[in-house]
Scaffold this motif. Structure first.
Motif, PDB file in Angstrom:
ATOM      1  N   PHE A  60       0.876  -1.159   0.000  1.00 37.78           N
ATOM      2  CA  PHE A  60       0.000   0.000   0.000  1.00 37.78           C
ATOM      3  C   PHE A  60       0.922   1.220   0.000  1.00 37.78           C
ATOM      4  N   ARG A  61       0.870   2.037  -1.020  1.00 35.37           N
ATOM      5  CA  ARG A  61       1.819   3.151  -1.143  1.00 35.37           C
ATOM      6  C   ARG A  61       1.143   4.491  -0.879  1.00 35.37           C
ATOM      7  N   ASP A  62       1.829   5.316  -0.084  1.00 36.57           N
ATOM      8  CA  ASP A  62       1.381   6.672   0.216  1.00 36.57           C
ATOM      9  C   ASP A  62      -0.023   6.656   0.844  1.00 36.57           C
ATOM     10  N   VAL A  63      -0.139   5.971   1.979  1.00 41.69           N
ATOM     11  CA  VAL A  63      -1.431   5.867   2.651  1.00 41.69           C
ATOM     12  C   VAL A  63      -1.309   6.308   4.107  1.00 41.69           C
ATOM     13  N   SER A  64      -2.444   6.731   4.657  1.00 42.03           N
ATOM     14  CA  SER A  64      -2.555   6.984   6.092  1.00 42.03           C
ATOM     15  C   SER A  64      -3.074   5.703   6.732  1.00 42.03           C
ATOM     16  N   PRO A  65      -2.320   5.078   7.638  1.00 38.63           N
ATOM     17  CA  PRO A  65      -2.744   3.781   8.196  1.00 38.63           C
ATOM     18  C   PRO A  65      -4.106   3.804   8.864  1.00 38.63           C
ATOM     19  N   THR A  66      -4.453   4.919   9.513  1.00 40.34           N
ATOM     20  CA  THR A  66      -5.716   4.963  10.252  1.00 40.34           C
ATOM     21  C   THR A  66      -6.884   5.471   9.430  1.00 40.34           C
ATOM     22  N   LEU A  67      -6.625   5.965   8.209  1.00 36.96           N
ATOM     23  CA  LEU A  67      -7.719   6.502   7.388  1.00 36.96           C
ATOM     24  C   LEU A  67      -7.865   5.759   6.057  1.00 36.96           C
ATOM     25  N   ASP A  68      -6.767   5.658   5.310  1.00 35.90           N
ATOM     26  CA  ASP A  68      -6.855   5.135   3.943  1.00 35.90           C
ATOM     27  C   ASP A  68      -7.026   3.622   3.867  1.00 35.90           C
ATOM     28  N   LEU A  69      -6.768   2.890   4.968  1.00 37.62           N
ATOM     29  CA  LEU A  69      -6.945   1.437   4.925  1.00 37.62           C
ATOM     30  C   LEU A  69      -8.397   1.038   5.130  1.00 37.62           C
ATOM     31  N   HIS A  70      -9.253   1.989   5.472  1.00 37.28           N
ATOM     32  CA  HIS A  70     -10.702   1.770   5.567  1.00 37.28           C
ATOM     33  C   HIS A  70     -11.063   0.675   6.570  1.00 37.28           C
ATOM     34  N   PHE A  71     -10.637   0.868   7.811  1.00 36.71           N
ATOM     35  CA  PHE A  71     -11.069  -0.020   8.883  1.00 36.71           C
ATOM     36  C   PHE A  71     -12.540   0.239   9.185  1.00 36.71           C
ATOM     37  N   GLY A  72     -13.231  -0.756   9.769  1.00 39.74           N
ATOM     38  CA  GLY A  72     -14.611  -0.573  10.174  1.00 39.74           C
ATOM     39  C   GLY A  72     -14.714   0.488  11.259  1.00 39.74           C
ATOM     40  N   ALA A  73     -15.929   1.020  11.445  1.00 41.01           N
ATOM     41  CA  ALA A  73     -16.141   2.107  12.400  1.00 41.01           C
ATOM     42  C   ALA A  73     -15.705   1.743  13.808  1.00 41.01           C
ATOM     43  N   GLU A  74     -15.871   0.480  14.206  1.00 41.18           N
ATOM     44  CA  GLU A  74     -15.526   0.061  15.560  1.00 41.18           C
ATOM     45  C   GLU A  74     -14.150  -0.601  15.628  1.00 41.18           C
ATOM     46  N   ASP A  75     -13.390  -0.503  14.531  1.00 39.86           N
ATOM     47  CA  ASP A  75     -12.098  -1.201  14.474  1.00 39.86           C
ATOM     48  C   ASP A  75     -10.964  -0.265  14.063  1.00 39.86           C
ATOM     49  N   VAL A  76     -11.218   1.062  14.110  1.00 37.19           N
ATOM     50  CA  VAL A  76     -10.201   2.025  13.684  1.00 37.19           C
ATOM     51  C   VAL A  76      -9.083   2.084  14.722  1.00 37.19           C
ATOM     52  N   PRO A  77      -7.830   1.807  14.327  1.00 30.82           N
ATOM     53  CA  PRO A  77      -6.723   1.795  15.294  1.00 30.82           C
ATOM     54  C   PRO A  77      -6.081   3.168  15.442  1.00 30.82           C
ATOM     55  N   ASP A  78      -5.373   3.362  16.540  1.00 28.27           N
ATOM     56  CA  ASP A  78      -4.550   4.562  16.692  1.00 28.27           C
ATOM     57  C   ASP A  78      -3.315   4.451  15.811  1.00 28.27           C
ATOM     58  N   SER A  79      -2.839   3.224  15.600  1.00 29.86           N
ATOM     59  CA  SER A  79      -1.683   2.985  14.741  1.00 29.86           C
ATOM     60  C   SER A  79      -1.607   1.508  14.426  1.00 29.86           C
ATOM     61  N   ILE A  80      -0.779   1.151  13.426  1.00 33.00           N
ATOM     62  CA  ILE A  80      -0.502  -0.246  13.137  1.00 33.00           C
ATOM     63  C   ILE A  80       1.008  -0.402  13.044  1.00 33.00           C
ATOM     64  N   GLY A  81       1.503  -1.649  13.127  1.00 25.13           N
ATOM     65  CA  GLY A  81       2.936  -1.856  13.095  1.00 25.13           C
ATOM     66  C   GLY A  81       3.306  -3.208  12.521  1.00 25.13           C
ATOM     67  N   VAL A  82       4.611  -3.428  12.377  1.00 26.10           N
ATOM     68  CA  VAL A  82       5.122  -4.694  11.865  1.00 26.10           C
ATOM     69  C   VAL A  82       4.664  -5.828  12.782  1.00 26.10           C
ATOM     70  N   GLY A  83       4.161  -6.893  12.170  1.00 26.48           N
ATOM     71  CA  GLY A  83       3.687  -8.035  12.931  1.00 26.48           C
ATOM     72  C   GLY A  83       2.179  -8.101  13.052  1.00 26.48           C
ATOM     73  N   ASP A  84       1.489  -6.995  12.809  1.00 28.17           N
ATOM     74  CA  ASP A  84       0.030  -7.018  12.868  1.00 28.17           C
ATOM     75  C   ASP A  84      -0.518  -7.914  11.752  1.00 28.17           C
ATOM     76  N   GLU A  85      -1.502  -8.723  12.105  1.00 23.06           N
ATOM     77  CA  GLU A  85      -2.118  -9.628  11.131  1.00 23.06           C
ATOM     78  C   GLU A  85      -3.495  -9.106  10.759  1.00 23.06           C
ATOM     79  N   LEU A  86      -3.744  -9.018   9.448  1.00 20.72           N
ATOM     80  CA  LEU A  86      -4.931  -8.355   8.925  1.00 20.72           C
ATOM     81  C   LEU A  86      -5.680  -9.242   7.942  1.00 20.72           C
TER      82      LEU A  86
END
Length: 269
Positions: free
Chosen positions: A217-243
Motif C-alpha cells: 500500500f503506497r502513500d497511505v494513512s494507516p488509520t484513514l486510507d486502509l478503511h477499517f470498520g467504524a468500531e475497528d479504527v486503530p490509533d496505529s498499526i505496526g510490523v507483525g500485525d495480522e490483517l
C-alpha cells in the motif's frame, strides 16, 4: 493496533456508568489512556490480551436528562403539534374556497410539516443504506483463494518477482481480491510524517512457508486510507500485525518487485 469496543451500563454508588473495553498493542497503553481521559473516561482495569495486546477497561458517568429539560422538550413538541394542527385546519378551509382564492389573501401550505422523528430518520437512513450497500457489493465482488483458482496460484507462488505475478497483475487490474496478510514493513512515504508505504505478505507473521507477492500500500494513512470498520479504527498499526485485506489490484512493478494494491477494506484478525 486493533481496537475492540464493548459497552454496557451499571449502577455504582447511586451513579449510572457506561463501560468501554479497548484492546491496544502493548506499549501504546499510556497514549490510549490519555486520549480517553481527555474525553471524560476513567481507567478501571488493565489486563493482558492475546497476540501482544492489552485490554483496557474504562467507565464514564452516564448523562441524565433533568426534569426541567424534559418539560421544555415536551413543551416544544406540544407547540409543534399545535402548529401542525392549525396548518391542517387552514388547509381544509382553503380547499372549500373557489379556485384562485385563498384565506386572507395567502396561499395554503402545499404539504404538512414532517415530525421530528421522520426528519431524523431521513437524515440517518442514507448513510446507513449506502454503507451497507457498499459493504455488500464489495463482499460479492472480492475474489479469494477459495473462489478463484488464479488467486490461489498467486498466493502459493514462491517466485514473488516471476512472470506469474506480472501476468496476474495485468489480467486482474481493477478487480477486488481478499486475503489474510501480515505487516512486514512500514516506512514513511517521502518526507511525510503521517503517510506511509506499507509492505504486506500473504498469511501470518512467520518466516515459515512465506509465499505470494510483495504487496504494498503506497502513500497511505494507516488509520484513514486502509478503511477499517467504524468500531475497528486503530490509533496505529505496526510490523507483525495480522490483517484481513480487501483491495483493488493496481499494478506490478517488475523493477522493484512490488505488487501495488489500493485498499478497499481492512480488519484485524
Amino acid at each position: 493496533m486493533n481496537t475492540t469496543i464493548a459497552m454496557g451500563c451499571a449502577l455504582v454508588d447511586g451513579q449510572d456508568f457506561i463501560y468501554e473495553s479497548v484492546k491496544v498493542v502493548r506499549g501504546f497503553e499510556s497514549r490510549t489512556v490519555s486520549k480517553k481521559e481527555s474525553l471524560g473516561w476513567e481507567l478501571v482495569s488493565q489486563t493482558p490480551a492475546s497476540m501482544g495486546r492489552v485490554e483496557l477497561r474504562f467507565r464514564k458517568k452516564k448523562q441524565r436528562i433533568s426534569k426541567k429539560s424534559m418539560i421544555i422538550a415536551g413543551s416544544v413538541l406540544g407547540c409543534l403539534a399545535l402548529i401542525i394542527g392549525v396548518g391542517a385546519v387552514l388547509e381544509d378551509s382553503t380547499d372549500d374556497e373557489p379556485a384562485g382564492e385563498s384565506l386572507s389573501g395567502t396561499e395554503a401550505p402545499s404539504a404538512s410539516v414532517p415530525s421530528l422523528v421522520e426528519q431524523r430518520a431521513e437524515e440517518k437512513a442514507p448513510d446507513r443504506s449506502l454503507s451497507e450497500m457498499k459493504e455488500a457489493e464489495t463482499s460479492v465482488r472480492a475474489l479469494t483463494v477459495d473462489s478463484d483458482k488464479r488467486v490461489a496460484e498467486l498466493m502459493a507462488t514462491t517466485q514473488d518477482c516471476g512472470p506469474l505475478v506480472a501476468q496476474f497483475a495485468k489480467d486482474y487490474r481493477g478487480k477486488i481480491i481478499k486475503f489474510d496478510a501480515a505487516v512486514w514493513a512500514l516506512n514513511k512515504h517521502d518526507d511525510y510524517h503521517t503517510r506511509y508505504d506499507i509492505l504486506v505478505s500473504y498469511g501470518g507473521f512467520t518466516e515459515e512457508g512465506i509465499s505470494g507477492p510483495n504487496f504494498q500500500f503506497r502513500d497511505v494513512s494507516p488509520t484513514l486510507d486502509l478503511h477499517f470498520g467504524a468500531e475497528d479504527v486503530p490509533d496505529s498499526i505496526g510490523v507483525g500485525d495480522e490483517l484481513t485485506i480487501t483491495a483493488e489490484v493496481k499494478e506490478f512493478e517488475e523493477e522493484s518487485c512490488l505488487f501495488l494494491l489500493e485498499p478497499v477494506a481492512t480488519s484485524f484478525r
